[in-house]
Motif scaffolding. Structure first.
Motif, mmCIF file in Angstrom:
data_model
loop_
_atom_site.group_PDB
_atom_site.id
_atom_site.type_symbol
_atom_site.label_atom_id
_atom_site.label_comp_id
_atom_site.label_asym_id
_atom_site.label_seq_id
_atom_site.Cartn_x
_atom_site.Cartn_y
_atom_site.Cartn_z
ATOM 1 N N THR A 1 47.664 8.470 17.356
ATOM 2 C CA THR A 1 47.864 9.919 18.181
ATOM 3 C C THR A 1 47.666 10.095 19.546
ATOM 4 O O THR A 1 47.212 8.864 20.270
ATOM 5 N N MET A 2 47.968 11.120 20.019
ATOM 6 C CA MET A 2 47.722 11.271 21.590
ATOM 7 C C MET A 2 46.447 12.232 21.840
ATOM 8 O O MET A 2 46.380 12.608 22.921
ATOM 9 N N GLY A 3 45.531 12.347 20.663
ATOM 10 C CA GLY A 3 44.407 13.028 20.757
ATOM 11 C C GLY A 3 44.639 14.504 20.816
ATOM 12 O O GLY A 3 45.667 15.136 20.323
ATOM 13 N N GLY B 1 45.922 18.869 11.589
ATOM 14 C CA GLY B 1 47.098 18.078 11.194
ATOM 15 C C GLY B 1 46.761 16.570 11.484
ATOM 16 O O GLY B 1 47.157 15.743 10.326
ATOM 17 N N HIS B 2 46.103 16.234 12.527
ATOM 18 C CA HIS B 2 45.713 14.856 12.739
ATOM 19 C C HIS B 2 44.652 14.435 11.573
ATOM 20 O O HIS B 2 44.791 13.352 10.728
ATOM 21 N N ILE B 3 43.550 15.360 11.242
ATOM 22 C CA ILE B 3 42.470 14.945 10.376
ATOM 23 C C ILE B 3 43.228 14.858 8.874
ATOM 24 O O ILE B 3 42.521 13.992 8.162
ATOM 25 N N PHE C 1 51.813 8.836 9.584
ATOM 26 C CA PHE C 1 52.655 9.662 10.464
ATOM 27 C C PHE C 1 52.956 10.818 9.972
ATOM 28 O O PHE C 1 53.431 10.832 8.601
ATOM 29 N N GLY C 2 52.980 12.214 10.681
ATOM 30 C CA GLY C 2 53.303 13.175 10.267
ATOM 31 C C GLY C 2 54.746 13.614 10.179
ATOM 32 O O GLY C 2 55.596 13.076 10.927
ATOM 33 N N GLU C 3 55.077 14.358 9.130
ATOM 34 C CA GLU C 3 56.588 14.890 8.890
ATOM 35 C C GLU C 3 56.782 15.829 10.087
ATOM 36 O O GLU C 3 57.881 16.098 10.327
ATOM 37 N N LYS C 4 55.717 16.341 10.639
ATOM 38 C CA LYS C 4 56.001 17.344 11.877
ATOM 39 C C LYS C 4 57.094 16.548 12.926
ATOM 40 O O LYS C 4 57.699 17.308 13.543
ATOM 41 N N ASP C 5 56.730 15.387 13.282
ATOM 42 C CA ASP C 5 57.912 14.609 13.913
ATOM 43 C C ASP C 5 58.728 13.766 13.224
ATOM 44 O O ASP C 5 58.603 12.655 12.896
ATOM 45 N N PHE C 6 59.553 14.468 12.255
ATOM 46 C CA PHE C 6 60.370 13.626 11.169
ATOM 47 C C PHE C 6 61.144 12.822 11.750
ATOM 48 O O PHE C 6 61.238 11.813 11.179
ATOM 49 N N ILE D 1 53.480 18.407 6.938
ATOM 50 C CA ILE D 1 52.929 19.358 7.988
ATOM 51 C C ILE D 1 51.803 20.320 7.566
ATOM 52 O O ILE D 1 51.987 21.006 6.671
ATOM 53 N N VAL D 2 50.855 20.201 8.621
ATOM 54 C CA VAL D 2 49.668 21.125 8.490
ATOM 55 C C VAL D 2 50.005 22.436 9.174
ATOM 56 O O VAL D 2 50.446 22.044 10.696
ATOM 57 N N ARG D 3 50.109 23.501 8.793
ATOM 58 C CA ARG D 3 50.235 24.846 9.543
ATOM 59 C C ARG D 3 49.062 25.601 9.968
ATOM 60 O O ARG D 3 48.147 25.778 9.257
ATOM 61 N N ALA E 1 53.802 25.241 13.160
ATOM 62 C CA ALA E 1 53.072 23.973 12.818
ATOM 63 C C ALA E 1 51.854 23.504 13.930
ATOM 64 O O ALA E 1 52.139 23.924 15.061
ATOM 65 N N MET E 2 50.798 23.007 13.269
ATOM 66 C CA MET E 2 49.696 22.358 14.261
ATOM 67 C C MET E 2 50.016 21.573 15.268
ATOM 68 O O MET E 2 51.013 20.649 14.765
ATOM 69 N N SER E 3 49.832 21.647 16.491
ATOM 70 C CA SER E 3 50.338 20.767 17.753
ATOM 71 C C SER E 3 49.345 20.962 18.497
ATOM 72 O O SER E 3 48.737 21.827 18.856
HETATM 73 P P1 AMP Z 1 50.463 13.315 18.248
HETATM 74 O O1 AMP Z 1 49.007 12.954 18.488
HETATM 75 O O2 AMP Z 1 51.052 14.678 18.552
HETATM 76 O O3 AMP Z 1 51.335 12.343 18.641
HETATM 77 O O4 AMP Z 1 50.782 13.219 16.674
HETATM 78 C C1 AMP Z 1 50.075 11.927 15.938
HETATM 79 C C2 AMP Z 1 50.401 12.065 14.606
HETATM 80 O O5 AMP Z 1 49.808 13.123 13.955
HETATM 81 C C3 AMP Z 1 51.967 11.869 14.414
HETATM 82 O O6 AMP Z 1 52.404 11.118 13.457
HETATM 83 C C4 AMP Z 1 52.122 13.424 14.150
HETATM 84 O O7 AMP Z 1 53.400 13.443 13.410
HETATM 85 C C5 AMP Z 1 51.117 13.846 13.344
HETATM 86 N N1 AMP Z 1 51.012 15.374 13.348
HETATM 87 C C6 AMP Z 1 50.886 16.067 14.462
HETATM 88 N N2 AMP Z 1 50.953 17.393 14.076
HETATM 89 C C7 AMP Z 1 50.739 17.523 12.866
HETATM 90 C C8 AMP Z 1 50.784 18.596 11.856
HETATM 91 N N3 AMP Z 1 50.827 19.899 12.126
HETATM 92 N N4 AMP Z 1 50.883 18.142 10.340
HETATM 93 C C9 AMP Z 1 50.935 16.789 10.188
HETATM 94 N N5 AMP Z 1 51.049 15.843 11.086
HETATM 95 C C10 AMP Z 1 51.125 15.929 12.276
#
Ligand code: AMP
Length: 282
Positions: free
Chosen positions: A28-30, A35-37, A147-152, A176-178, A184-186
């Motif tokens: 993750t990037m923190g 979504g991360h959880i 890895f999340g499908e958020k970043d498919f 994806i968690v919303r 979409a959570m981000s």
């Molecule tokens: P990031 O910190 O944004 O680089 O995301 C780290 C990981 O969490 C990546 O595999 C993302 O696809 C996943 N991720 C981020 N947001 C979500 C989300 N809303 N639902 C599911 N996975 C997510």
């Protein structure tokens, strides 16, 4: 929860898990959210220990402002992970420790996946992603990585990376968690004003409408519908909408039997760039 800030101490801590036990990994990037959880909890269900890396990777940003403004909340992330049940190692290295020298991207060819969508709009992004994921997978050597499908597109590229580099890790895609409004959570959502947050619901509403109409409408009709929906919205600016083949990620102009498709959106709320996607059911 234990925090490691260098590869050597992480490697030592993982030694007792190497043989008969399973190691899960969530890069993750923190600025962690639900979504991360969800990825971390899946990892905890399927492994004896989970490594969560928290590293804002400079080489995957094509925009210096976006890198600078990316939320960094390590203390809150540690507190959140501490509430989870199970053994979690947080790996939060600095760039020189992870890259072991020059902080620069390697160049990758992912069978053309890297040239579509995000690849067109964020120069060098997938070279940065490929470089950091390769370094992390080699440092952690997990059995499974989530890895999340958020970043498919990233998920498909990481699957290709593991194939190209012959790495033993199994890559698992997670749903994806919303937010309650469908957004979409981000981590970037933290930068949205309350008004932008509400307005950004249009992204998921549009993807859902495209999915509902996918059986009965042509791709040209769906493209027009999306352009029209966004043109009426003053808070969100559409960067791209694409219906793409899930395997090649190439833009689909017409539906063909036997192929599966997904709809993708990138849009700006002010300076905050948001992405989302949805599987299309025929
Ligand atoms: P990031 O910190 O944004 O680089 O995301 C780290 C990981 O969490 C990546 O595999 C993302 O696809 C996943 N991720 C981020 N947001 C979500 C989300 N809303 N639902 C599911 N996975 C997510």
């Amino acid at each position: 929860m234990t925090l490691y800030t260098d590869q050597n101490s992480l490697l030592k801590a993982l030694l007792p898990y190497r043989n008969s036990k399973k190691i899960g990994f969530i890069p993750t990037m923190g600025a962690l959210h639900e979504g991360h959880i969800s990825l971390i909890n899946k990892g905890l269900e399927e492994n004896n220990v989970v490594v969560v890396s928290i590293f804002v990777n400079p080489t995957q940003f094509d925009n210096a402002g976006d890198l600078k403004k990316y939320p960094r909340t390590l203390e809150a992330d540690i507190a959140l992970i501490s509430t989870l049940k199970g053994t979690v190692f947080i790996f939060s290295p600095d760039a020189t420790d992870l890259y072991q020298g020059k902080v620069a991207s390697k160049h990758f060819s992912f069978d053309g996946l890297e040239h579509e969508m995000e690849g067109k709009h964020r120069k060098g992004h997938f070279d940065g992603v490929g470089t950091v994921v390769s370094l992390l997978l080699k440092a952690v050597r997990p059995d499974k990585a989530y890895f999340g499908e958020k970043d498919f597109q990233q998920l498909q590229i990481v699957k290709k990376l593991v194939e190209i580099e012959n790495l033993p890790t199994k890559i698992i895609g997670c749903p994806i968690v919303r937010e309650s409004n469908g957004l979409a959570m981000s981590s970037r959502n933290k930068r949205l004003s309350p008004k932008q947050f509400e307005a950004a619901a249009i992204i998921h509403e549009t993807l859902s409408e495209v999915n509902q109409k996918f059986k009965t409408h042509s791709i040209a009709q769906l493209n027009a519908l999306v352009q029209q929906r966004f043109s009426k919205n003053n808070d969100l600016e559409l960067e791209y909408f694409e219906i793409a083949n899930v395997k090649t990620l190439k833009t689909a102009k017409h539906k063909r039997k036997g192929n599966n498709y997904r709809a993708f959106i990138a849009a700006f709320a002010g300076k905050v760039r948001l992405i989302d996607n949805k599987a299309l059911e025929e």
